[in-house]
Design a protein around this motif. Sequence first.
Motif, mmCIF file in Angstrom:
data_model
loop_
_atom_site.group_PDB
_atom_site.id
_atom_site.type_symbol
_atom_site.label_atom_id
_atom_site.label_comp_id
_atom_site.label_asym_id
_atom_site.label_seq_id
_atom_site.Cartn_x
_atom_site.Cartn_y
_atom_site.Cartn_z
ATOM 1 N N UNK A 28 0.830 -1.203 0.000
ATOM 2 C CA UNK A 28 0.000 0.000 0.000
ATOM 3 C C UNK A 28 0.862 1.249 0.000
ATOM 4 N N UNK A 41 -4.275 -3.382 0.079
ATOM 5 C CA UNK A 41 -5.333 -3.163 1.072
ATOM 6 C C UNK A 41 -6.051 -4.472 1.368
ATOM 7 N N UNK A 45 -6.212 -6.412 4.949
ATOM 8 C CA UNK A 45 -7.455 -6.676 5.679
ATOM 9 C C UNK A 45 -7.616 -8.166 5.953
ATOM 10 N N UNK A 97 -15.464 0.701 -4.454
ATOM 11 C CA UNK A 97 -15.377 2.159 -4.494
ATOM 12 C C UNK A 97 -14.038 2.606 -5.068
ATOM 13 N N UNK A 101 -13.018 4.902 -8.392
ATOM 14 C CA UNK A 101 -12.107 6.055 -8.392
ATOM 15 C C UNK A 101 -10.975 5.848 -9.390
ATOM 16 N N UNK A 104 -12.076 6.648 -12.765
ATOM 17 C CA UNK A 104 -12.198 8.083 -12.994
ATOM 18 C C UNK A 104 -10.826 8.723 -13.208
ATOM 19 N N UNK A 105 -9.860 8.266 -12.387
ATOM 20 C CA UNK A 105 -8.511 8.824 -12.526
ATOM 21 C C UNK A 105 -7.927 8.460 -13.879
ATOM 22 N N UNK A 109 -6.352 11.086 -16.423
ATOM 23 C CA UNK A 109 -4.903 11.155 -16.612
ATOM 24 C C UNK A 109 -4.378 10.154 -17.629
ATOM 25 N N UNK A 125 -5.139 19.840 -14.927
ATOM 26 C CA UNK A 125 -6.044 20.725 -14.214
ATOM 27 C C UNK A 125 -5.661 22.183 -14.359
ATOM 28 N N UNK B 154 -15.187 9.485 1.793
ATOM 29 C CA UNK B 154 -14.521 9.412 0.496
ATOM 30 C C UNK B 154 -15.486 9.778 -0.609
ATOM 31 N N UNK B 155 -16.737 9.313 -0.467
ATOM 32 C CA UNK B 155 -17.741 9.660 -1.465
ATOM 33 C C UNK B 155 -17.937 11.163 -1.525
ATOM 34 N N UNK B 158 -15.052 12.919 -3.256
ATOM 35 C CA UNK B 158 -15.000 12.766 -4.709
ATOM 36 C C UNK B 158 -16.295 13.212 -5.370
ATOM 37 N N UNK B 164 -8.508 16.070 -9.542
ATOM 38 C CA UNK B 164 -7.760 16.275 -8.305
ATOM 39 C C UNK B 164 -8.529 15.705 -7.112
ATOM 40 N N UNK B 166 -10.720 13.210 -7.199
ATOM 41 C CA UNK B 166 -10.679 11.751 -7.227
ATOM 42 C C UNK B 166 -9.355 11.254 -6.657
ATOM 43 N N UNK B 167 -8.285 11.969 -7.002
ATOM 44 C CA UNK B 167 -6.973 11.589 -6.488
ATOM 45 C C UNK B 167 -6.936 11.688 -4.967
ATOM 46 N N UNK B 169 -9.449 11.629 -2.983
ATOM 47 C CA UNK B 169 -10.318 10.628 -2.399
ATOM 48 C C UNK B 169 -9.632 9.277 -2.367
ATOM 49 N N UNK B 170 -8.879 8.963 -3.431
ATOM 50 C CA UNK B 170 -8.212 7.662 -3.446
ATOM 51 C C UNK B 170 -7.167 7.581 -2.339
ATOM 52 N N UNK B 173 -8.924 7.200 0.843
ATOM 53 C CA UNK B 173 -9.508 5.866 0.998
ATOM 54 C C UNK B 173 -8.445 4.862 1.421
ATOM 55 N N UNK B 174 -7.307 4.919 0.729
ATOM 56 C CA UNK B 174 -6.251 3.950 1.031
ATOM 57 C C UNK B 174 -5.755 4.132 2.464
ATOM 58 N N UNK B 175 -5.455 5.368 2.814
ATOM 59 C CA UNK B 175 -4.897 5.589 4.159
ATOM 60 C C UNK B 175 -5.936 5.330 5.235
ATOM 61 N N UNK B 177 -8.417 3.256 5.072
ATOM 62 C CA UNK B 177 -8.604 1.814 5.214
ATOM 63 C C UNK B 177 -7.445 1.209 5.988
#
Lengths: 133, 497, 83, 481
Positions: A28, A41, A45, A97, A101, A104-105, A109, A125, B154-155, B158, B164, B166-167, B169-170, B173-175, B177
């Motif tokens: 991670x 992740x 878990x 989820x 994301x 979308x990224x 990009x 951006x 997170x929702x 985003x 930016x 979404x980034x 939020x990701x 989300x990772x941290x 979790x």
Amino acid sequence: MSGLLTKVLINYPYLVAVLLFTIGTFTVLTHPNLFKKLLGINIMESAIFLMFVASGNIRGGVAPIRGTTNAEAVYINPLPSALMLTGIVVSVSVTAFALALIMRLYKAYGTTDLRRIAARRKEVISDDHLDQG
Amino acid sequence: MTTLIRANLPVLVVIAPLFVAFILPPLARRIRLVEALALLGAVLGLGGAGYLASIVLTQQENPFIYQLGGWPAPWGIELVAGSLGVFFLLVVGVSVPVLLFAQGNLAAEVGGAERVTRFYVLYLLLVGAMAGMAVTNDMFNVYVLVEVATLSCCGLVSARRYPRAAEAAFTYLILATLGSALVLGGIGLIYLITGHLNMGFAAQELSRVWLARPHVVLMAVSLIVVGFGVKAALFPLHVWLPDAHSTAPSPASAILSGLAVKGYLICLVKFLYGVFGPTLLQEFAVHRILTLLGGVGIITGSILALTQEELKRRLAYSTVAQVGYLILGFGLLNVTGLAGALFYLASHAVIKATLFLAAGAMLAATGKRNVRDLAGVGRKMPITMAAFTIGSLGLIGLPLFSGFIGKWYLLLGSWEAGLILPAVAILAGSVLCAAYLLPVIRAAYFAPAPEEDWPDPGRPQKLALLLLAAAVVILGVRPGPFLELAQKAAAELLAFY
Amino acid sequence: MPYTALDYWNMVLMLILVVTALAMYFIKDLLHAVIVFGAYSLMMALIWLQMNSPDLAITEAAAGIGMTVLMMAVIFRTSRKGE
Amino acid sequence: MLALVFALSSGIIGGLLVAALPAARTRLRNMVVLFFTGSGMICSWLVARQVWAGERLRFAGQLGGLTFCLDPDPLGIVFGLIAATLWFFTVVYSLGYMAGKAHQRTYYAFLLVAFSATLGVAFSGNLVALYLFYELLTLTTYPLVIQERSPEAMQAGTKYLLYNLAGAAVLLLAIVLTAAWGGRLDFVGGPILAAGLKTGLNWLLFLFTVGFGVKAALLPLHRWLPAAMVAPTPVSALLHAVAVVYAGVYGLLRVVYSVFGTTLLGELGFAALIPWVAAGTVLVGIIVATQQDILKRRLAYQTISHLSYILLGAFTLHPWGLAGAVLQMIGYAVLKTAFFFCAGIIAEQTGVTRVSQMGGVGRSLPKTMVAFAVVTLGMIGMLPLGTFWGKFYLMKGSVAGGKWPLALVLIGSGIINAVCFIPVVVRAFRDENKRLSITERGVRVTLMLVPTMLLVVVGLGMGLFPGMVWPAVQAVVDWFF
């Protein structure tokens, strides 16, 4: 020495859980790819789940399911596995989820690599209401 | 009917927003109805909290214990609305004005009706989860609620279609979790040695067995502190926060900075004082580590805030600094300090919501993100800027505003703990806070305004800003029941010390 | 040491678990990594079964399949090489 | 009681009214400003009469477990009267000085609110109220400092704000410690910490000195004061002689006599050090002043020097020293305000801001320069002016308090003051004037000149009939000794 070793080896599920947790966390935190982070992740878990379930497990016990056992059977503690059921559901939703994301990224990009994203951030951006709606 | 409601109050407070959240999606076409229902859900939650607070404060029932499904603990799951729970339930009430604010400009920020509905669903889920954290007394429930809150946060981050975001939020989300996995690990270790998931029973058992297994307990404490620390942006673990809070839509930033972070901190308090207990904390010197991290967090967060050009990022870093105050207070290990930290928590929830909403209104009206470009905004948007000014003065900690009372008790608490450095950090923090917030006000009022027309936001937004600003002042002038609740909660948490 | 046959089975399964977890880090091709994840999930399900938690095993299997399929779908729509 | 509440609220009400009035209604605004400062002044005098008659006007409220109370005592009354009276003069002067300038509404609104804040500092009955009004004073005077809105003014304003907020933060720590050690924060009922000697009291005194010392412009903390000279002249007069720096000095007097008490301070090592720091500030401030060419900067450094007179007197811990400090407070405030007023008239009418350009100013502005000359004598400490008595009692107090070298410092400072300002006067009257068309006529100049003249007359009166102010001083000394 051998006493300690025995203690560690007899609790091998915990050892594996710690190992998996470390691998997961390492993935991670260090892997630049978003997918790999997501896999990390999941590993992390499941390591926790393993620890939890192992704590409820009894050597030679049986699952407390109706009709399969006799009166003298040693039941395992069903609580941890029941709880981890919730945990798995949660981790599935986190994964779903995160995948959304990632999609979308990728659209924005054209990559799922964090290093490339960082490099392309400036050009993408220039306008912050770029792809609104 | 009333008796039925009264008997089920703790669970109703949690259920009301969640229930409304689940009936919203099919109504997405009728956006007015969705807005009204969402507001209703939040108001119902706040009303229940108020009722519960009156019951607990008048000592009719304190703590108010509710057994889910009628199973008594340790077998069943219980909800406990003690002073701490009720206190935080009232803080969750910040969600009402923020929701009111969201009603006007949300469509402009996140897009079509369907997305707006999704925003409200996530928002109410977050509110429900926060209310749940306030009253739950079961460790696994905490984990589930934390996960619900994390996903909805997170929702919300985003919610804008903006790469930016979404980034951010990701990363979040990772941290987050990672953080919840650590928390779950900690809970697992406690369960392993105590065999209980109920906090009260686990605490009793822990006080008996910890001497036999100190390493396991130490491990559990560290996992839980780090886990919640990641989620609450405790200083070195704050990396996700500035991006997440500055890219989210403004109502989401307000609720994330104002409330979400606080929910995790309340959980942390519950674990530290309700499960491990002050004696254990002292044994492992956890309290000193917390105070140290808090103090360093105050200074670093403030300095980082000082270097930000973008207003929302500045506010986001300021949240890192303010979390430092709370963590510092949790580590002081005396009633005064803990009560001060809890009161400061409430005060910061209100203030940060005000600041973020005002910043959001300015961003929406002017399209300018940087502090420097907001020159003259005070004359064009008087109400927004007045709210921002009140919030800033409160955060700096001037008397008559809520921040002062929190800081006063934190200072007294650090004196009682015999520590002078935390006090220095607290005061340096307020001076730095003045240094990063007052330039905004100066630019807004005393710099020449451009020709463009920047109107104040619509009526619901103005009302929300005024409500929050009024709360900052009322908490500062008449903190009465709030302070009392905080002090009671602190006394109960430290009762066995 | 009081290990039973069951323990040895468990150890083998867990060894595979660790190896697959490590493999996931090192494999460059994302699709392959996700396939390995499927294997990881299967091993996990078997371990749950060994630990007398059949309910968990079923859920894990279902969740593992679901997640693998989801991830594959996303990978096919993005880039396989992880760029 | 009513008088106290109205004295405090008049500024705030007036400020809000001014802010609500349209910017174009100049005449109406001027009336409002005059009415509210005037009534605030009258109410302060009423409060003073009641307090001198031995009444206790206590007004307390709760602020979250903290008591917030107003309870003027003779020392507070002295400061309150100085502030209220001179504020009125300054407002009249402002009506002339500010006429036709930009941002007038902001100026008058904050001028009035700052009036309330200053009276609040004076009449506060405990440290919480003092702290509250102290912070309020900082924030409400900030817009006055940056009145010009030039980059230089903005920079000075930032410096002003950060110095004062940092000082207030230190002060807050000191107050918390006092609350923890003393158990109460009220001024009435003897010194708070008199109960006994503790370790750490030196540090507490240090914190208080730093906290109030920033506003009082004690030497290493004075940097904001010369920078704040960019403010309009009436604001400078308020900053220097009435409100801000006096709030700091007043705070330190409170610390000496209401928080620690003279007996306790006599045993503290740090307390013995402060008079010498003050003496150093007296000399260094005035010596630096002689090297300044800009007239207002010269006055600013002189302020730094003269404020330390008061501190020096307070820390002699002797009744005569205290009497000298209070007398100096009164006399100096009157004359220094007049001094600034003169400088303001000169700058406004001739455009001269530097000492080196002063040649001939006395020819075109004779009344102003005569007032300037009289005030100069007062600053030196010559007899027909009020400051003489202040200096006299300060010397008496420092000799009686066993610190006789301080008296020498005071004499030396008087001589340097003469060196600093007498050449200015001489040059103003002797040299040629290039712009003879400038006169002292017109409504605007009259509005500025009348308060100046009146203040000079008051200064002379206090010198010739010291019995006029002596009862107030006597009341303060009796209150604390």
